[in-house]
Enzyme design. Structure first.
Site, PDB file in Angstrom:
ATOM      1  N   PRO A  18       0.839  -1.200   0.000  1.00 42.88           N
ATOM      2  CA  PRO A  18       0.000   0.000   0.000  1.00 42.88           C
ATOM      3  C   PRO A  18       0.876   1.254   0.000  1.00 42.88           C
ATOM      4  O   PRO A  18       1.910   1.284   0.658  1.00 42.88           O
ATOM      5  CB  PRO A  18      -0.769  -0.103   1.317  1.00 42.88           C
ATOM      6  CG  PRO A  18      -0.689  -1.532   1.716  1.00 42.88           C
ATOM      7  CD  PRO A  18       0.586  -2.066   1.142  1.00 42.88           C
ATOM      8  N   GLU A  19       0.458   2.228  -0.767  1.00 37.42           N
ATOM      9  CA  GLU A  19       1.196   3.490  -0.828  1.00 37.42           C
ATOM     10  C   GLU A  19       0.322   4.594  -0.227  1.00 37.42           C
ATOM     11  O   GLU A  19      -0.748   4.327   0.302  1.00 37.42           O
ATOM     12  CB  GLU A  19       1.586   3.802  -2.280  1.00 37.42           C
ATOM     13  CG  GLU A  19       2.479   2.714  -2.890  1.00 37.42           C
ATOM     14  CD  GLU A  19       2.886   3.004  -4.322  1.00 37.42           C
ATOM     15  OE1 GLU A  19       3.110   4.184  -4.659  1.00 37.42           O
ATOM     16  OE2 GLU A  19       2.986   2.050  -5.118  1.00 37.42           O
TER      17      GLU A  19
END
Ligand SMILES: [Zn+2]
Length: 320
Positions: A18-19
């Site tokens: 996840p960013e």
């Protein structure tokens, strides 16, 4: 389909972590049920995730009220009435599941026995329950579960007064959506750098919160090659050129679009299986090897190369 699980905040981005946009989406999903609420009970199902939990983890949360739910880079920052901050990271596969009885239809709610909530909840998603490692019971009556099959996520409690010295946060570069991030700061950070532009943007000290997906996407929007030397967005004094301007615009635009998409998927999302392909349909180059470039007027085809062990997707025709 379950009506019991009102919200699943998860990702389906393959092996990618996840960013910033995904973490911001999680933050927005948790805020309504956690901000202003008290931890009434905290269940730890294991002694560790990526790292061991502090011994007093539950005790430092129980009875405390959440006074704010923020984000720094890819970290969720939960401010507590005690002066502590709970730092949470999703790792590779972490997700939060929110069960909020207030969101259920009125008729069902009236028939419900409060003590029965948890049992029914787990019964309905037993296939995932083995990976439910942390359960927060909130005074808002919401039950927030952290599920993480690969256990690269972590939770840590740090006194707010010591946050400046926190090793996780100390060396982070500017928030890309903040005012402090502009062409001048990015160019100054890239001045003299012999690494590729891709590697520079992946470096959390240059800009915080970007990972493989959004770096590829931002470079495509900016029409800059991921292989270009990082120093070429600055002159020799570190002043920004037009490439730095385009790159900052590309980074901000792709993050804002993704956060917007995440927000709408949160509102629409009612599936209990945790598999939500949040932003994939919006990708212009990521995971599109061999497909036509979407840049207007470009006849190029998206290519995949490997840089620093990670796949880079880009269009050799329009990204120079
Ligand atoms: Zn192209």
């Amino acid at each position: 389909m379950s009506s019991k699980i009102n919200q699943v905040v998860a990702f389906a981005t393959g092996c990618e972590m996840p960013e910033l946009p995904e973490v911001e989406t999680v933050r927005r999903g948790l805020e309504p049920v956690m901000d202003g609420a008290r931890f009434t009970k905290v269940e730890l199902r294991r002694r560790d995730l990526r790292w061991p939990f502090p011994k007093d983890f539950a005790a430092r949360l129980e009875g405390k009220t959440v006074t704010g739910l923020g984000r720094r880079a890819k970290y969720l920052m939960v401010d507590l009435s005690s002066g502590d901050v709970l730092i949470m990271h999703l790792g590779m596969s972490g997700s939060f599941h929110v069960f909020n009885p207030h969101l259920e239809p009125r008729a069902k709610r009236a028939a419900k026995d409060d003590d029965d909530l948890l049992g029914r909840y787990y019964h309905e998603r037993a296939q995932h329950a083995a990976h439910d490692h942390v359960v927060f019971h909130m005074s808002s009556r919401a039950i927030v579960t952290f599920n993480d099959p690969r256990r690269f996520g972590f939770m840590k409690i740090v006194p707010r007064a010591k946050l400046d010295a926190e090793p996780l946060l100390k060396r982070l570069g500017p928030e890309p959506l903040g005012n402090a991030f502009d062409a001048a700061t990015l160019a100054a950070a890239c001045k003299g750098k012999k690494t590729s532009l891709k590697a520079a943007l992946m470096d959390q000290r240059v800009v915080a919160g970007l990972g493989n997906i959004y770096v590829c996407e931002a470079l495509h929007r900016a029409l800059l090659s991921p292989k270009r030397r990082a120093s070429t967005i600055a002159d020799k004094n570190g002043a920004p050129n037009e490439r730095a301007e385009r790159l900052v615009d590309g980074i901000k635009a792709v993050l804002n679009d993704a956060i917007k998409a995440g927000g709408s998927s949160l509102r629409d999302h009612k599936r209990p299986d945790g598999e939500l392909g949040m932003f994939q349909h919006r990708f212009r180059v990521y995971d599109r090897e061999g497909q036509r470039c979407v840049t207007p007027g470009c006849a190029g085809v998206v290519k995949r190369i490997v840089q620093n062990g990670r796949s880079t997707f880009y269009c050799p025709a329009c990204q120079k």
